[in-house]
Design a protein around this motif. Structure first.
Motif, PDB file in Angstrom:
ATOM      1  N   THR A   1       1.271  -0.935  -0.067  1.00 54.72           N
ATOM      2  CA  THR A   1       0.052  -0.107  -0.520  1.00 54.72           C
ATOM      3  C   THR A   1       1.029   0.748  -0.060  1.00 54.72           C
TER       4      THR A   1
ATOM      5  N   ASP B   1      -8.479   8.628 -10.284  1.00 53.49           N
ATOM      6  CA  ASP B   1      -8.989   8.019  -9.730  1.00 53.49           C
ATOM      7  C   ASP B   1      -9.756   8.921  -8.418  1.00 53.49           C
ATOM      8  N   PRO B   2     -11.466   9.344  -7.870  1.00 46.32           N
ATOM      9  CA  PRO B   2     -11.223   9.810  -6.905  1.00 46.32           C
ATOM     10  C   PRO B   2     -10.889   9.252  -5.397  1.00 46.32           C
ATOM     11  N   ALA B   3     -11.218   7.563  -5.295  1.00 44.16           N
ATOM     12  CA  ALA B   3     -10.320   7.166  -4.517  1.00 44.16           C
ATOM     13  C   ALA B   3      -8.846   7.523  -3.966  1.00 44.16           C
ATOM     14  N   PHE B   4      -8.471   7.656  -5.626  1.00 48.66           N
ATOM     15  CA  PHE B   4      -6.477   7.465  -5.123  1.00 48.66           C
ATOM     16  C   PHE B   4      -6.651   9.239  -4.691  1.00 48.66           C
TER      17      PHE B   4
ATOM     18  N   ARG C   1      -8.238  10.676  -2.975  1.00 51.62           N
ATOM     19  CA  ARG C   1      -8.066  11.102  -1.706  1.00 51.62           C
ATOM     20  C   ARG C   1      -7.382  10.201  -0.656  1.00 51.62           C
ATOM     21  N   GLU C   2      -6.680   9.519  -1.137  1.00 55.70           N
ATOM     22  CA  GLU C   2      -4.758   9.115  -0.424  1.00 55.70           C
ATOM     23  C   GLU C   2      -4.272  10.133  -0.650  1.00 55.70           C
TER      24      GLU C   2
END
Length: 172
Positions: free
Chosen positions: A86, A149-152, A154-155
Motif C-alpha cells: 500500500t 481515480d477519486p479514491a486514489f 483522497r489517499e
C-alpha cells in the motif's frame, strides 16, 4: 536491505538498492530515487545513452550520491501479497531506508537526504516528506499524473499539506 511493511512488523521483506556516488560519500547529500508504479530503477539509470539520459550518472558527476531503489514486487526485491503493498507500506519502507542512510548502515552516514519521485513514486515521495519531514531535506517530483481515480485522489491528498504549515521550514 531488510525492511518491515509497517510499524511493529518484522523486517521480513527485502528491497534491492544501488548506492552510487563520488568518493568519499560520508557527510554528503543523497537522492533517494522512487520509481513509478509500473517502472523500476531503470527510470533513473537508463542503459541507452547514459551520458544523456541517466539521472544517477548526472547526479554522481555533480557530487551527489544516489540510492536507486527496486521497490517491492519488482525484480529481485520481495514480492509480498499485493494487499500488503500500500502507499502506507511504501512510505514506511522509505522511512526505513532514510534512517539507514542517516545512521550509516550503508557504510557511510549522509547529512542530507532528498527524496525524488516519478509518477506514483511522487505520491510516495509526498507522503514521506509529509509524514517524516524531520528526516527529509528536500522533495523532488519528476512527474505526476494530473488526473486520478477519486479514491486514489483522497489517499493522495491525505498525504499533503501546505508548505506554510512548516513554520518557515521552506522560507528560503
Amino acid at each position: 536491505v531488510p525492511v518491515a511493511l509497517g510499524p511493529g512488523r518484522p523486517a521480513d521483506q527485502h528491497i534491492v538498492v544501488e548506492l552510487c556516488g563520488p568518493a568519499p560519500l560520508a557527510g554528503r547529500v543523497v537522492h533517494v530515487l522512487i520509481s513509478g508504479a509500473t517502472y523500476g530503477p531503470t527510470t533513473w539509470d537508463l542503459p541507452y545513452q547514459p551520458e544523456r539520459y541517466s539521472y544517477v550518472r548526472a547526479m554522481n558527476e555533480a557530487g551527489i550520491a544516489t540510492l536507486n531503489v527496486t521497490r517491492l514486487g519488482m525484480a529481485d526485491s520481495s514480492h509480498p501479497e499485493s494487499s500488503e503493498v500500500t502507499t502506507d507500506s511504501q512510505i514506511h519502507i522509505f522511512r526505513q531506508l532514510i534512517d539507514a542512510l542517516r545512521g550509516g548502515r550503508f557504510g557511510v552516514a549522509f547529512d542530507k537526504v532528498v527524496i525524488v519521485g516519478h509518477s506514483y513514486g511522487g505520491v510516495i515521495a509526498y507522503g514521506v516528506g509529509n509524514r517524516h519531514a524531520d528526516q527529509v531535506d528536500g522533495v523532488i517530483i519528476a512527474g505526476l499524473q494530473h488526473e486520478f481515480d477519486p479514491a486514489f485522489l483522497r489517499e493522495f491528498w491525505a498525504n499533503l499539506h501546505s508548505a506554510n504549515e512548516e513554520g518557515g521550514r521552506f522560507a528560503d
